[in-house]
Design a protein around this motif. Structure first.
Motif, PDB file in Angstrom:
ATOM      1  N   ASN A  41     -33.927  35.832 -45.331  1.00 49.81           N
ATOM      2  CA  ASN A  41     -34.875  35.126 -44.475  1.00 49.81           C
ATOM      3  C   ASN A  41     -34.256  33.801 -44.037  1.00 49.81           C
ATOM      4  O   ASN A  41     -33.401  33.236 -44.726  1.00 49.81           O
ATOM      5  CB  ASN A  41     -36.199  34.901 -45.215  1.00 49.81           C
ATOM      6  CG  ASN A  41     -36.028  34.238 -46.566  1.00 49.81           C
ATOM      7  OD1 ASN A  41     -35.149  34.610 -47.356  1.00 49.81           O
ATOM      8  ND2 ASN A  41     -36.867  33.247 -46.861  1.00 49.81           N
ATOM      9  N   GLU A 130     -44.608  34.880 -42.941  1.00 59.26           N
ATOM     10  CA  GLU A 130     -43.651  35.018 -44.040  1.00 59.26           C
ATOM     11  C   GLU A 130     -42.266  35.379 -43.519  1.00 59.26           C
ATOM     12  O   GLU A 130     -41.249  34.882 -44.017  1.00 59.26           O
ATOM     13  CB  GLU A 130     -44.125  36.095 -45.020  1.00 59.26           C
ATOM     14  CG  GLU A 130     -45.373  35.733 -45.798  1.00 59.26           C
ATOM     15  CD  GLU A 130     -45.769  36.833 -46.755  1.00 59.26           C
ATOM     16  OE1 GLU A 130     -46.209  36.510 -47.875  1.00 59.26           O
ATOM     17  OE2 GLU A 130     -45.638  38.012 -46.393  1.00 59.26           O
ATOM     18  N   TRP A 154     -33.815  37.006 -50.848  1.00 58.45           N
ATOM     19  CA  TRP A 154     -34.963  36.173 -50.468  1.00 58.45           C
ATOM     20  C   TRP A 154     -34.715  34.739 -50.921  1.00 58.45           C
ATOM     21  O   TRP A 154     -34.460  34.474 -52.095  1.00 58.45           O
ATOM     22  CB  TRP A 154     -36.264  36.682 -51.086  1.00 58.45           C
ATOM     23  CG  TRP A 154     -37.433  35.847 -50.636  1.00 58.45           C
ATOM     24  CD1 TRP A 154     -37.960  34.757 -51.259  1.00 58.45           C
ATOM     25  CD2 TRP A 154     -38.171  36.015 -49.420  1.00 58.45           C
ATOM     26  NE1 TRP A 154     -38.991  34.228 -50.521  1.00 58.45           N
ATOM     27  CE2 TRP A 154     -39.151  34.976 -49.383  1.00 58.45           C
ATOM     28  CE3 TRP A 154     -38.112  36.928 -48.370  1.00 58.45           C
ATOM     29  CZ2 TRP A 154     -40.063  34.850 -48.330  1.00 58.45           C
ATOM     30  CZ3 TRP A 154     -39.019  36.797 -47.316  1.00 58.45           C
ATOM     31  CH2 TRP A 154     -39.980  35.767 -47.308  1.00 58.45           C
ATOM     32  N   GLU A 156     -36.253  31.168 -51.508  1.00 55.43           N
ATOM     33  CA  GLU A 156     -37.545  30.522 -51.732  1.00 55.43           C
ATOM     34  C   GLU A 156     -37.401  29.006 -51.725  1.00 55.43           C
ATOM     35  O   GLU A 156     -36.518  28.456 -52.369  1.00 55.43           O
ATOM     36  CB  GLU A 156     -38.121  30.974 -53.079  1.00 55.43           C
ATOM     37  CG  GLU A 156     -39.529  30.476 -53.362  1.00 55.43           C
ATOM     38  CD  GLU A 156     -40.591  31.099 -52.460  1.00 55.43           C
ATOM     39  OE1 GLU A 156     -41.740  30.604 -52.497  1.00 55.43           O
ATOM     40  OE2 GLU A 156     -40.286  32.055 -51.733  1.00 55.43           O
ATOM     41  N   ASN A 157     -38.221  28.337 -50.933  1.00 54.26           N
ATOM     42  CA  ASN A 157     -38.335  26.875 -50.872  1.00 54.26           C
ATOM     43  C   ASN A 157     -37.388  26.198 -49.885  1.00 54.26           C
ATOM     44  O   ASN A 157     -37.424  24.974 -49.760  1.00 54.26           O
ATOM     45  CB  ASN A 157     -38.135  26.213 -52.243  1.00 54.26           C
ATOM     46  CG  ASN A 157     -39.465  25.909 -52.908  1.00 54.26           C
ATOM     47  OD1 ASN A 157     -40.518  26.064 -52.297  1.00 54.26           O
ATOM     48  ND2 ASN A 157     -39.419  25.486 -54.149  1.00 54.26           N
ATOM     49  N   CYS A 174     -34.618  25.543 -55.371  1.00 55.26           N
ATOM     50  CA  CYS A 174     -34.574  26.767 -54.575  1.00 55.26           C
ATOM     51  C   CYS A 174     -34.141  27.934 -55.462  1.00 55.26           C
ATOM     52  O   CYS A 174     -33.258  27.778 -56.307  1.00 55.26           O
ATOM     53  CB  CYS A 174     -33.601  26.640 -53.412  1.00 55.26           C
ATOM     54  SG  CYS A 174     -34.167  25.568 -52.079  1.00 55.26           S
ATOM     55  N   THR A 175     -34.763  29.079 -55.234  1.00 60.21           N
ATOM     56  CA  THR A 175     -34.388  30.294 -55.944  1.00 60.21           C
ATOM     57  C   THR A 175     -33.994  31.357 -54.931  1.00 60.21           C
ATOM     58  O   THR A 175     -34.664  31.537 -53.919  1.00 60.21           O
ATOM     59  CB  THR A 175     -35.558  30.815 -56.802  1.00 60.21           C
ATOM     60  OG1 THR A 175     -35.940  29.803 -57.741  1.00 60.21           O
ATOM     61  CG2 THR A 175     -35.159  32.067 -57.561  1.00 60.21           C
ATOM     62  N   THR A 177     -33.304  35.359 -54.722  1.00 55.93           N
ATOM     63  CA  THR A 177     -33.474  36.623 -55.424  1.00 55.93           C
ATOM     64  C   THR A 177     -32.760  37.725 -54.661  1.00 55.93           C
ATOM     65  O   THR A 177     -33.022  37.959 -53.487  1.00 55.93           O
ATOM     66  CB  THR A 177     -34.963  36.974 -55.574  1.00 55.93           C
ATOM     67  OG1 THR A 177     -35.646  35.882 -56.205  1.00 55.93           O
ATOM     68  CG2 THR A 177     -35.140  38.222 -56.416  1.00 55.93           C
ATOM     69  N   LYS A 205     -40.141  38.531 -52.231  1.00 58.68           N
ATOM     70  CA  LYS A 205     -40.848  37.254 -52.169  1.00 58.68           C
ATOM     71  C   LYS A 205     -41.705  37.079 -53.421  1.00 58.68           C
ATOM     72  O   LYS A 205     -42.479  37.988 -53.786  1.00 58.68           O
ATOM     73  CB  LYS A 205     -41.740  37.195 -50.927  1.00 58.68           C
ATOM     74  CG  LYS A 205     -42.398  35.843 -50.707  1.00 58.68           C
ATOM     75  CD  LYS A 205     -43.252  35.878 -49.458  1.00 58.68           C
ATOM     76  CE  LYS A 205     -43.801  34.465 -49.163  1.00 58.68           C
ATOM     77  NZ  LYS A 205     -44.660  33.965 -50.245  1.00 58.68           N
ATOM     78  N   PRO A 206     -41.587  35.940 -54.108  1.00 58.16           N
ATOM     79  CA  PRO A 206     -42.394  35.717 -55.314  1.00 58.16           C
ATOM     80  C   PRO A 206     -43.893  35.751 -54.979  1.00 58.16           C
ATOM     81  O   PRO A 206     -44.305  35.326 -53.894  1.00 58.16           O
ATOM     82  CB  PRO A 206     -41.969  34.329 -55.783  1.00 58.16           C
ATOM     83  CG  PRO A 206     -40.619  34.105 -55.155  1.00 58.16           C
ATOM     84  CD  PRO A 206     -40.675  34.824 -53.837  1.00 58.16           C
TER      85      PRO A 206
END
Length: 209
Positions: A41, A130, A154, A156-157, A174-175, A177, A205-206
């Motif tokens: 993303n 999203e 993905w 995240e943040n 940031c993570t 995955t 996505k978490p």
């Protein structure tokens, strides 16, 4: 890469990880020294750096982000980073002016043994959605490189770390995955593959807190 280029690459990795606390979770597969296409993303200009910096050292040197030439060839610093530090595959996004086929450019890199980092949304997602619809380029690349693994990542943040309109990033965690690899199925239609890759990315996505 020259010694100076290598030092700059190391500095970029250290800075990126220190700023974001980024960590990569290999949930669906393990790191492998094979040509892959990592697709993610896209929320900020720093997305490619997050993935690139978090890869193991032996994979990073063989992984090249795909980026817009119109952005990365503006100014000496951007040009140097793109061409010498991250070795980006620079794509002319203007259909009317470009002379090289972007799919052929990317396929050549994969055929040469390197991996790619791509963003199938085609542009940064500045909406509340999203994930934007995927462009068909990911299918055309898979069709040209049918045995290549396409690996969803993905992020995240990232949108919070580098919000639109801000000159300086914000120090947040940031993570990243990493999901299970996908390959183009025999006779798989374009829309089916595009939909399948997009669904695989969204599945990482978490859940909401």
């Amino acid at each position: 890469m020259s010694t100076f280029d290598t030092l700059c690459a190391h500095a970029l990795c250290v800075f990126t990880k220190a700023l974001t606390g980024a960590r990569m979770i290999w949930q669906g597969c393990a790191p492998a020294a094979i040509p892959r296409v990592y697709f993610a993303n896209h929320n900020s200009h720093g997305d490619f750096a997050l993935i690139w910096a978090c890869l193991p050292d032996d994979l990073r040197v063989r992984t090249r982000p795909v980026a817009g030439a119109d952005y990365w060839l503006k100014g000496r610093l951007r040009t140097y980073v793109a061409q010498r530090v991250i070795r980006a595959v620079l794509i002319d996004r203007n259909r009317e002016t470009r002379t090289d086929d972007p799919i052929a450019q990317m396929a050549e890199v994969v055929a040469g043994g390197d991996s790619l980092i791509v963003f199938p949304e085609g542009t940064r997602n500045t909406t509340e959605e999203e994930l934007l619809p995927f462009k068909s380029g990911i299918y055309h690349l898979a069709h040209t490189c049918p045995d290549t693994e396409f690996v969803p990542v993905w992020i995240e943040n990232a949108k919070k770390v580098m919000p639109k309109g801000k000159l300086l990033p914000l120090p947040l965690l940031c993570t990243l995955t990493v999901g299970a690899p996908l390959t183009l199925g025999p006779e798989e239609a374009r829309d089916d593959f595009v939909g399948r890759t997009r669904a695989a990315l969204l599945a990482l996505k978490p859940p909401p807190e």
